[in-house]
Design an enzyme around this catalytic site. Sequence first.
Site, PDB file in Angstrom:
ATOM      1  N   SER A 299      22.786  14.068  38.957  1.00 15.04           N
ATOM      2  CA  SER A 299      23.504  14.069  37.683  1.00 15.04           C
ATOM      3  C   SER A 299      24.401  15.290  37.592  1.00 15.04           C
ATOM      4  CB  SER A 299      22.530  14.105  36.508  1.00 15.04           C
ATOM      5  OG  SER A 299      21.872  12.907  36.307  1.00 15.04           O
TER       6      SER A 299
ATOM      7  N   HIS B  60      20.002  15.912  28.140  1.00 15.57           N
ATOM      8  CA  HIS B  60      20.682  15.658  29.413  1.00 15.57           C
ATOM      9  C   HIS B  60      22.196  15.693  29.249  1.00 15.57           C
ATOM     10  CE1 HIS B  60      21.975  12.934  32.807  1.00 15.57           C
ATOM     11  NE2 HIS B  60      21.077  13.641  33.457  1.00 15.57           N
TER      12      HIS B  60
ATOM     13  N   ASP C 271      26.346   9.064  28.647  1.00 16.99           N
ATOM     14  CA  ASP C 271      25.119   9.810  28.904  1.00 16.99           C
ATOM     15  C   ASP C 271      24.318   9.928  27.624  1.00 16.99           C
ATOM     16  OD1 ASP C 271      23.426  12.302  29.750  1.00 16.99           O
ATOM     17  OD2 ASP C 271      24.394  11.605  31.565  1.00 16.99           O
TER      18      ASP C 271
END
Length: 523
Positions: free
Chosen positions: A312, A121, A84
């Site tokens: 996600s 994120h 990620d």
Amino acid sequence: MIRTAGPGRRFAPVLTATLAVALGVAASTLVTEPAAAAPRGHGDARWRFDDSAVTMSQVNQIIGADGLQRSGTDGSGVGVALVDTGVVPVEGLRRTRIVEGPDLSLDSQAPQLLHRDTFGHGTHLAGIIAGTPARDGSGFTGVAPGATLTSVKVGAAAGIADVSQVIAAVDWVVAHRNDDPAHPVRVLNLSYGTDGTQDYRSDPLTHAVENAWRAGIVVVVAGGNGGVGSPLANPATDPFVIAVGAADPAGTLRTADDRIAEFSSRGTDARRVDLVAPGRSMVSLRNPGSYVDEMYATARVGANYTKGSGTSQAAAVVSGAVALLLQRRPDLTPDQVKQLLVDSARKLPRADVDGAGAGELNLTRALTLSPRGAAQAWAPSTGLGSLEAARGSVHIAINGIELTGERHILGPFDAATWAARSNAGTAWVGGQWMGYGLTGDGWALSGTAEAFSGLSWSGLSWSGLSWSGLSWSGLSWSGLSWSGLSWSGLSWSGLSWSGLSWSGLSWSGLSWSGESWSASVWG
């Protein structure tokens, strides 16, 4: 604490975001979501959640992780790889066991960005998977706070990444899954996907995740945020892996009234999600100074948290749950884990059938079931298809020239050669992927299990670090433009790596306090 892997080898977090220039399939959609103050009793299970914030305390109750945590099941001994956008040592991760994997991102060429989650994120997902309480034992707790998190950075500031970087990251995880014998990587979270529609049986990206699955790693993939009428993202299209959709808890702890989040991709008759997990307005760790934090300040929840919605987040919930399941039943194969989660999922009477899969994650029941010797019989991928088709419409660009065709970021990509090496676990040799050095700091492999004996872990201790926000040496997120980067060997169409400029940002339908981007690569 954060660990490094012995002399000559450094594990660094992953940062992945995407551009509209890289993906741009559907127009952006605005979703009104008000700013929120810190919820009352953020770590208190009695707090009732509302439409604007869902805490991890509530998520752990919904999926049955809270009872397991109280009984001592916290994911200890299980490694989770997070491919990620990287992690930073915010409160809520400083007591988490974190290993830094290689920085495969384009950021790796800028010293001030190397190994840093400049996007936000990855830190958000890391908190959901393995966030830990503050030192006084209060506050935020992820699903599997005892798990070891290996962060592999593939995306750059604003999340830019090419599919070849993601493939290389998955190959790296497979090659190094057993480097730490006490905490082998058993779970891989991939909240990434493209709009490529190539058949999974030939697609290189699906082949990479299948190889991880066959190596004994449970691969959890975000289904995508395209909403009703949208197929699943690639590689969630692969039927072997666990494809996750996002549930909307509907403001209560009662799962009977849970719905499927409007942004969650419904898939097609050929492939739908396997199950769903909470994924709307999830409160997790804030990364001060990151792109998301600066551009979408109204997503902040108090000083330390931020809200994010997307498949996600739902995938991160499932990854943490798998870590708990594997701690209790370490003999389970990936196929058996998937079978138990699907068979035990709680039916959602108010959810549309296309988006719900088998239902909502239910760890309590999963632990009561016995695996039936599950062995998935889908046709396997060959990996001999097109890298360009795997990208779909997602491309990175330098000075307006896109990376296209059968090329990765440093050179030509031959699917047959790569597939053979990926199958054999030899795509990574001597710190290089397919003969190319993809990292920007001279990182090289040296040693295997002996480097993880527990004697050579020196590295940084996050317990002594603070992350109140960095200036990133004057970078401007609004312009996302900087120059002076150089990466020897990086070229396509004869371009040199200078005058870098990104524009047209798009991101996977994930909503941060009102902004929702449909059709992007991060789920």
